[in-house]
Structures are given as C-alpha cells and as structure tokens.
Design an enzyme around this catalytic site. Structure first.
Site, PDB file in Angstrom:
ATOM      1  N   GLY A  82      41.152  48.237  36.680  1.00 59.75           N
ATOM      2  CA  GLY A  82      41.962  47.448  37.752  1.00 59.75           C
ATOM      3  C   GLY A  82      41.206  47.799  39.015  1.00 59.75           C
ATOM      4  O   GLY A  82      39.800  48.118  39.181  1.00 59.75           O
TER       5      GLY A  82
ATOM      6  N   GLU B 174      37.755  51.983  34.729  1.00 60.97           N
ATOM      7  CA  GLU B 174      37.088  50.688  34.664  1.00 60.97           C
ATOM      8  C   GLU B 174      37.519  49.855  36.044  1.00 60.97           C
ATOM      9  O   GLU B 174      38.595  49.413  36.014  1.00 60.97           O
ATOM     10  CB  GLU B 174      37.311  49.824  33.420  1.00 60.97           C
ATOM     11  CG  GLU B 174      36.925  50.313  32.298  1.00 60.97           C
ATOM     12  CD  GLU B 174      35.228  50.184  32.099  1.00 60.97           C
ATOM     13  OE1 GLU B 174      34.680  49.876  33.052  1.00 60.97           O
ATOM     14  OE2 GLU B 174      34.985  50.586  30.828  1.00 60.97           O
TER      15      GLU B 174
ATOM     16  N   CYS C 151      35.284  41.643  37.057  1.00 62.60           N
ATOM     17  CA  CYS C 151      34.964  42.843  37.630  1.00 62.60           C
ATOM     18  C   CYS C 151      33.305  42.819  37.761  1.00 62.60           C
ATOM     19  O   CYS C 151      32.892  43.265  38.703  1.00 62.60           O
ATOM     20  CB  CYS C 151      35.196  44.031  36.820  1.00 62.60           C
ATOM     21  SG  CYS C 151      34.862  43.904  35.240  1.00 62.60           S
TER      22      CYS C 151
ATOM     23  N   THR D  93      44.355  51.193  43.059  1.00 60.21           N
ATOM     24  CA  THR D  93      45.158  51.896  41.976  1.00 60.21           C
ATOM     25  C   THR D  93      44.674  52.769  41.094  1.00 60.21           C
ATOM     26  O   THR D  93      45.241  53.728  40.895  1.00 60.21           O
ATOM     27  CB  THR D  93      45.526  50.449  41.203  1.00 60.21           C
ATOM     28  OG1 THR D  93      46.044  49.446  42.081  1.00 60.21           O
ATOM     29  CG2 THR D  93      46.935  50.842  40.403  1.00 60.21           C
ATOM     30  N   GLY D  94      43.245  52.483  41.010  1.00 64.44           N
ATOM     31  CA  GLY D  94      42.733  53.589  39.807  1.00 64.44           C
ATOM     32  C   GLY D  94      42.726  54.942  40.848  1.00 64.44           C
ATOM     33  O   GLY D  94      43.042  56.018  40.060  1.00 64.44           O
TER      34      GLY D  94
ATOM     35  N   LYS E  94      49.995  48.328  28.855  1.00 61.04           N
ATOM     36  CA  LYS E  94      50.989  47.742  29.766  1.00 61.04           C
ATOM     37  C   LYS E  94      50.075  46.641  30.612  1.00 61.04           C
ATOM     38  O   LYS E  94      49.179  46.865  31.337  1.00 61.04           O
ATOM     39  CB  LYS E  94      51.091  48.621  31.042  1.00 61.04           C
ATOM     40  CG  LYS E  94      52.238  48.539  31.940  1.00 61.04           C
ATOM     41  CD  LYS E  94      52.120  47.432  32.887  1.00 61.04           C
ATOM     42  CE  LYS E  94      51.716  47.556  34.160  1.00 61.04           C
ATOM     43  NZ  LYS E  94      51.543  46.234  34.781  1.00 61.04           N
TER      44      LYS E  94
ATOM     45  N   GLU F 170      51.259  42.264  35.187  1.00 56.98           N
ATOM     46  CA  GLU F 170      52.663  41.449  35.447  1.00 56.98           C
ATOM     47  C   GLU F 170      52.196  40.059  35.738  1.00 56.98           C
ATOM     48  O   GLU F 170      53.091  39.040  35.394  1.00 56.98           O
ATOM     49  CB  GLU F 170      53.465  41.832  36.834  1.00 56.98           C
ATOM     50  CG  GLU F 170      52.553  42.217  37.910  1.00 56.98           C
ATOM     51  CD  GLU F 170      52.115  43.347  38.165  1.00 56.98           C
ATOM     52  OE1 GLU F 170      51.558  43.887  37.031  1.00 56.98           O
ATOM     53  OE2 GLU F 170      52.324  44.150  39.195  1.00 56.98           O
TER      54      GLU F 170
ATOM     55  N   GLU G 180      34.624  43.781  47.578  1.00 56.66           N
ATOM     56  CA  GLU G 180      34.861  42.909  46.006  1.00 56.66           C
ATOM     57  C   GLU G 180      35.947  41.867  46.759  1.00 56.66           C
ATOM     58  O   GLU G 180      37.119  41.956  47.177  1.00 56.66           O
ATOM     59  CB  GLU G 180      35.613  43.839  45.058  1.00 56.66           C
ATOM     60  CG  GLU G 180      35.356  43.123  44.116  1.00 56.66           C
ATOM     61  CD  GLU G 180      36.318  43.846  42.749  1.00 56.66           C
ATOM     62  OE1 GLU G 180      37.166  44.447  43.093  1.00 56.66           O
ATOM     63  OE2 GLU G 180      35.653  43.683  41.896  1.00 56.66           O
TER      64      GLU G 180
HETATM   65  P1  NAD Z   1      45.296  46.101  40.137  1.00 61.43           P
HETATM   66  O1  NAD Z   1      44.504  47.585  40.211  1.00 61.43           O
HETATM   67  O2  NAD Z   1      46.146  45.731  41.046  1.00 61.43           O
HETATM   68  O3  NAD Z   1      46.220  46.270  38.838  1.00 61.43           O
HETATM   69  C1  NAD Z   1      45.742  46.526  37.539  1.00 61.43           C
HETATM   70  C2  NAD Z   1      46.859  47.084  36.523  1.00 61.43           C
HETATM   71  O4  NAD Z   1      47.414  48.398  37.328  1.00 61.43           O
HETATM   72  C3  NAD Z   1      48.064  46.194  36.603  1.00 61.43           C
HETATM   73  O5  NAD Z   1      48.696  46.115  35.009  1.00 61.43           O
HETATM   74  C4  NAD Z   1      49.024  46.649  37.506  1.00 61.43           C
HETATM   75  O6  NAD Z   1      50.313  46.351  37.090  1.00 61.43           O
HETATM   76  C5  NAD Z   1      48.771  48.300  37.262  1.00 61.43           C
HETATM   77  N1  NAD Z   1      49.285  49.259  38.383  1.00 61.43           N
HETATM   78  C6  NAD Z   1      49.535  48.901  39.517  1.00 61.43           C
HETATM   79  N2  NAD Z   1      49.926  49.734  40.003  1.00 61.43           N
HETATM   80  C7  NAD Z   1      49.847  51.034  39.227  1.00 61.43           C
HETATM   81  C8  NAD Z   1      50.154  52.223  39.362  1.00 61.43           C
HETATM   82  N3  NAD Z   1      50.420  52.877  40.642  1.00 61.43           N
HETATM   83  N4  NAD Z   1      50.077  52.871  38.219  1.00 61.43           N
HETATM   84  C9  NAD Z   1      49.765  52.492  36.975  1.00 61.43           C
HETATM   85  N5  NAD Z   1      49.284  51.085  37.054  1.00 61.43           N
HETATM   86  C10 NAD Z   1      49.417  50.226  37.909  1.00 61.43           C
HETATM   87  O7  NAD Z   1      44.059  45.309  39.639  1.00 61.43           O
HETATM   88  P2  NAD Z   1      44.302  43.769  39.433  1.00 61.43           P
HETATM   89  O8  NAD Z   1      44.305  42.999  40.759  1.00 61.43           O
HETATM   90  O9  NAD Z   1      45.012  43.343  38.632  1.00 61.43           O
HETATM   91  O10 NAD Z   1      42.741  43.436  38.978  1.00 61.43           O
HETATM   92  C11 NAD Z   1      41.621  43.375  39.625  1.00 61.43           C
HETATM   93  C12 NAD Z   1      40.834  44.433  39.871  1.00 61.43           C
HETATM   94  O11 NAD Z   1      40.406  45.142  38.280  1.00 61.43           O
HETATM   95  C13 NAD Z   1      39.564  44.206  40.191  1.00 61.43           C
HETATM   96  O12 NAD Z   1      39.178  45.358  41.409  1.00 61.43           O
HETATM   97  C14 NAD Z   1      38.516  44.058  39.237  1.00 61.43           C
HETATM   98  O13 NAD Z   1      37.171  44.350  39.761  1.00 61.43           O
HETATM   99  C15 NAD Z   1      38.901  45.316  38.397  1.00 61.43           C
HETATM  100  N6  NAD Z   1      38.596  44.971  37.077  1.00 61.43           N
HETATM  101  C16 NAD Z   1      37.546  45.950  36.461  1.00 61.43           C
HETATM  102  C17 NAD Z   1      37.159  45.938  35.209  1.00 61.43           C
HETATM  103  C18 NAD Z   1      36.106  46.991  34.683  1.00 61.43           C
HETATM  104  O14 NAD Z   1      36.023  46.705  33.438  1.00 61.43           O
HETATM  105  N7  NAD Z   1      35.550  47.654  35.607  1.00 61.43           N
HETATM  106  C19 NAD Z   1      37.654  44.691  34.646  1.00 61.43           C
HETATM  107  C20 NAD Z   1      38.486  43.731  34.887  1.00 61.43           C
HETATM  108  C21 NAD Z   1      38.966  44.069  36.177  1.00 61.43           C
END
Ligand code: NAD
Length: 496
Positions: A243, A265, A299, A247-248, A190, A193, A399
């Site tokens: 992410g 992650e 990240c 959301t995690g 997935k 978006e 962050e």
């Molecule tokens: P986000 O958490 O908003 O979204 C990440 C993904 O999760 C997207 O595909 C989104 O559609 C999906 N999502 C949203 N709600 C969900 C739900 N309820 N259930 C399942 N999936 C859902 O993050 P973002 O804004 O896209 O990315 C930025 C964040 O990601 C930052 O905090 C960054 O540090 C982190 N990140 C971490 C790593 C790592 O390897 N540790 C790498 C890249 C980004």
C-alpha cells in the site's frame, strides 16, 4: 472459455450469476460480521455500488487470528508434498473459474477485462510456482570440526497477515498467500475495502482444493477497523503490507510494538530512461504501456519519462499521438483504458493536474476528467502527458497513481542517471537503448529493486520484486519471496 463482449454487458445490470460472497471467510466458511454490519463496493466504471460485503471489526479479526493460530499447529506439520498438491489444485481451480474471477475483478477494480484476465492467469501461475517449491525448502550444513554436526532448517514463521491494496486485488493476494502457505504458515488476509471479492473467492477455492479450515482466513472491511487491529494483533507473527508509504508507516509502528516481522511493498515514482539509440517504435509502445496500463494505478508504473535530448521532440510527438488514440470505457466493454478506482482518487489526481497548471506546466495531451462516452458516468481521466518539468516539481517527486506521465529531459546519459535517481522512491526503472553495456551500467547504478531493459514489466513470478528507499523493503515473488515466510534455525551438536 472467454465470454463474448456482448454477453459480458449483462453484468452491468445483474451480477447475481457471479455469486458474490457477502461474509468474511473464517474457519472454512463464509460468516457474517459479528456486529452484523455490511458496506458497499463500487464499480468505478459506473461510479455506483454494485454489491455489499461484510464490514468487520476487531472482534472478527480476533476470530480469524484465533482460527489461523489453531490451524498453524497442524498445517506446519502437513507434509510439504501434500501442501504442494493443495496449492497445485488451487491453481487448476483458479483456471477453471478464471472467467468468473476476471469479471468480478473487472467490476470491482474497474480494470479492462483483458487486464483482469491477465491478473487471474498470473494468480494461477503464482499458486503453481509455489506448489512446486513446498518440498524444496532446504537448509544447509556447516563445516564444523569432525566431532560436531551443524545444520540449518527452514521453519514457517507462523500466522501471517496480508494487507492488500485495491489496484491488483487478486494478484497481490496470491503473491502473499501462496508462498506463505507453501512455507507452512497460516494466513489472515485483509483485502482493500474498494476491492474485497477476489481474495474471498481465492479462500473458497483453496478450501475446495483441500486446504483445511482455518489455514486461510479473510476478513473484509476498512483499514482502520480491520487492518489496524490485525497488524497490531499479538497473535500475528509476520505482516506483508502492500500500500501507500503513509499507511506503511502506521503499520511499521504497529509491528514495532510487538516486534512483528514485516515486508513493506510501498509506492513508486519509477523512471523510464530512454536513450537516443533506442528502438523507436517499440520504446514508444513500452512507455505508453508503462503508464497507461490500469490507468497508471500500478506501484511500478513508469510515471517519469527520462529522455535524452536528441530524441526528445520526435519521441514526445509520437507518444502524444499514441496516447490520444487510447479509448476509455467501462472495463467490460474492452476499452484500452478503464477508470480510476474511486471519486476520491479521481479528485486527488485532478488536484495534482490543477496545481501543475497553476505552476505553468504544459500538457502534451489529456489532463481532464472524461466520463465514459457510452454511459456518461464513472471515474475516468484522460491519458495525460506533461511536458518536461524540473527535478523538484511535485509531478516529478510525488506518486500520482493515475494515467499521468511526467517528462524529464536529460542532456546526456549521466544526467539521465541523475534524474532517474532523483526521488525518494526506488521501486523499479526501465532502460531503453540498443547499447547493452550502457543498459547494464544504468541497471547497476539506478537505485531500484528491479530494472527492466528494453521491455517494461519484463519478468514473471520467478523474478523477485520489491522496493528500495521509501518504496519499502523485503521481497515478494521468486524463491526470495518464499524466504520471507521462513525462519532459519541453526542446530549444532557434539557427537563424539
Ligand atoms: P493504502 O495504503 O491506502 O491501503 C492499502 C491497504 O491498507 C488497504 O487494504 C487498506 O484498507 C489498508 N489500511 C489502511 N489503513 C490501515 C492501517 N492503519 N493499518 C493496516 N491497514 C490499513 O493504499 P492503496 O491506496 O490501497 O494502494 C495504493 C498504494 O499502494 C500506492 O502507493 C501504491 O504504490 C502502493 N502499492 C505498492 C505495491 C508494491 O508492490 N510495492 C503494489 C501495489 C500498490
């Protein structure tokens, strides 16, 4: 072959050559969303939509999971060497199509074309690396009495879900898909978006490389409509989520309900520790690269400069001069730095900066919105450095995910260590010093998943990556990353 800068600009008015997919990739082919809905993806360098894609929902997720579950029955039994050949061919096909993939990534995520080319080449390398690992997944034997035989074997965990963020769309998709497929798992991806396209194109290339239908499915759409039903699906055996921490948390709760395995992650607020005896010029360059690459939307960005007092003034002056020379522009124009990913992200970053001004923060440079000078549009923020802030300041603790470096001044090495560890995150850290024993003492004592010494972002696919504390758990990349997709089974037999 690399496209010349001028011929890249045609994609700003016509992206039809790129043949962007507008469906999910399910069962080996593109398919419209069951409900027939689509949504638009923006080019953040222009701040406008440039292509539409399928907006999925729980019905599409059901189709994809059913397809992956069916495919798992035969993919797990496909000889490891054959799995390896398919992944190796995929690496070649990514290289063949590298320019197309890089242009798509540049338009969709906003990153400068050179960074996008680097990500695509990293994705090819990821498939190549795990191609070679398929037939080396060995178990071990146990020293039991002579009338017993005991051994372990590694089995694929099953159907795996991969939730991808928008900052590194192709790299993050590749670093989950390749080891999962290598281990004999099937995948449902997935993408974010904001950046749906390169994950779809990867699935298409895997199919061209010989991957059977159903082994890799991609469903596009929002987190709520596609991500949430996917991670809560009882047909999913493992979730790799990349992410934000918030959301995690939702994803972990969904996984808990079905006792689904997961790798998290999450975010970071990584310190770059600079000691008085560092190599000055290369450290300035590294600190700038650590925060301004992809406009700080990494990240593992080095978003806190923890600097020893003796070198502070001279270093900050040189760093400020370097930051002010950074050119901003649409990624296809090969600027030093591109836009941030969306209007929301831009406004969120500016919110942090406005609140910091309200608290009396001093800006060494930047701090403002800056439209692309050529086109006057897009979501750009100046490279920003904020002078030393106290440990409990929001700019130190949160962050920002933008081109904003916060300085923290350390009295000595012990104080630097304390400051390096002063947040709830523990993703990466950088250490810059010419004293190698010191560097390794800091590497030992900093609570982070990985530590870079004298080169920020050092390492490649061979080096495991992941977070401590609220940066998450589990590791991707390296052989460790492959283990996430394996279950260990122990077998003991009496033989007398
Ligand atoms: P986000 O958490 O908003 O979204 C990440 C993904 O999760 C997207 O595909 C989104 O559609 C999906 N999502 C949203 N709600 C969900 C739900 N309820 N259930 C399942 N999936 C859902 O993050 P973002 O804004 O896209 O990315 C930025 C964040 O990601 C930052 O905090 C960054 O540090 C982190 N990140 C971490 C790593 C790592 O390897 N540790 C790498 C890249 C980004």
């Amino acid at each position: 072959m690399l496209t010349q800068p001028d011929s890249l600009l045609k994609y700003l008015t016509d992206a039809s050559d790129l043949r962007l997919p507008d469906g999910h990739f399910i069962d080996g082919a593109y398919q419209a969303a069951r409900a027939g809905r689509t949504m638009s993806s923006e080019d953040p360098g222009r701040g406008e939509g440039f292509a539409s894609f399928a907006r999925g929902d729980a019905d599409d997720v059901d189709d994809a999971v059913a397809s992956s579950r069916k495919a798992f029955a035969f993919w797990r039994k496909t000889p490891p060497a054959e799995r390896g050949r398919i992944l190796a061919r995929t690496a070649e096909l990514i290289r063949r199509d590298s320019e197309r993939l890089a242009i798509v990534e540049c338009l969709d995520s906003g990153k400068p074309i050179a960074e996008a080319r680097g990500d695509v080449s990293g994705a090819a390398r990821t498939f190549e690396y795990y191609a070679g690992a398929c037939d080396k997944l060995e178990g071990s034997s146990f020293p039991l009495p002579s009338n017993y035989v005991g051994f372990s074997q590694l089995e694929p965990v099953g159907v795996t879900a991969h939730i991808i963020p928008w900052n590194f769309p192709i790299s993050t998709a590749a670093r989950g898909m390749a080891p999962a497929l290598a281990a004999g798992c099937t995948v449902v991806v997935k993408p974010a978006e904001l950046t749906p396209f390169t994950a779809l194109l990867l699935a298409e290339l895997l199919t061209e490389a010989g991957l059977p239908a159903g082994v890799c499915n991609v469903v596009t759409g929002t987190g709520t409509e596609v991500g949430a039903p996917l991670v809560a699906h009882t047909g999913i055996d493992h979730v790799t989520f990349t992410g934000s921490v918030a959301t995690g948390g939702h994803v972990m709760r969904a996984c808990a309900a079905n006792v689904t395995r997961s790798v998290m992650e999450l975010g970071g607020k990584s310190p770059v520790v600079v000691l008085n005896d560092c190599n000055f010029d290369s450290t300035v360059a590294n600190v700038a690269g650590a925060i301004f690459e992809h406009a700080g939307q990494i990240c593992s960005a080095g978003s806190r400069l923890v600097i020893e007092a003796g070198i502070h003034d001279r270093f900050i002056e040189a760093l400020g001069t370097r930051a002010e020379a950074i050119s901003l522009g649409h990624g296809l124009r090969s600027p030093d730095m591109g836009p941030v990913s969306s209007a929301d992200q831009r406004d969120r970053i500016i919110g942090f900066l406005d609140r910091a001004r309200g608290r009396g923060a001093e800006f060494i440079c930047g701090g403002q919105i800056s439209p692309d000078t050529e086109a006057g549009k897009g979501y750009f923020i100046e490279p920003t450095i904020v002078a030393a802030r106290p440990e409990d300041d929001e700019l130190v603790q949160e962050e920002i995910f933008g081109p904003v470096l916060t300085v923290q001044k350390a009295d000595d090495v012990d104080h630097a260590l304390h400051l390096a560890n002063c947040t709830r995150f523990g993703l990466v850290a950088g250490v810059f010093t010419s004293d190698f024993a010191r560097a390794h003492q800091l590497a030992r004592d900093i609570d982070a998943g990985q530590v870079y010494i004298n080169e920020y972002f050092a390492g490649g696919i061979e080096v495991p990556f992941g977070g401590n504390k609220q940066s998450g758990f589990g590791r991707e990349k390296g052989i460790e990353g492959l283990r996430s997709y394996c279950k260990l089974k122990s077998i003991a037999a009496r033989i007398d």
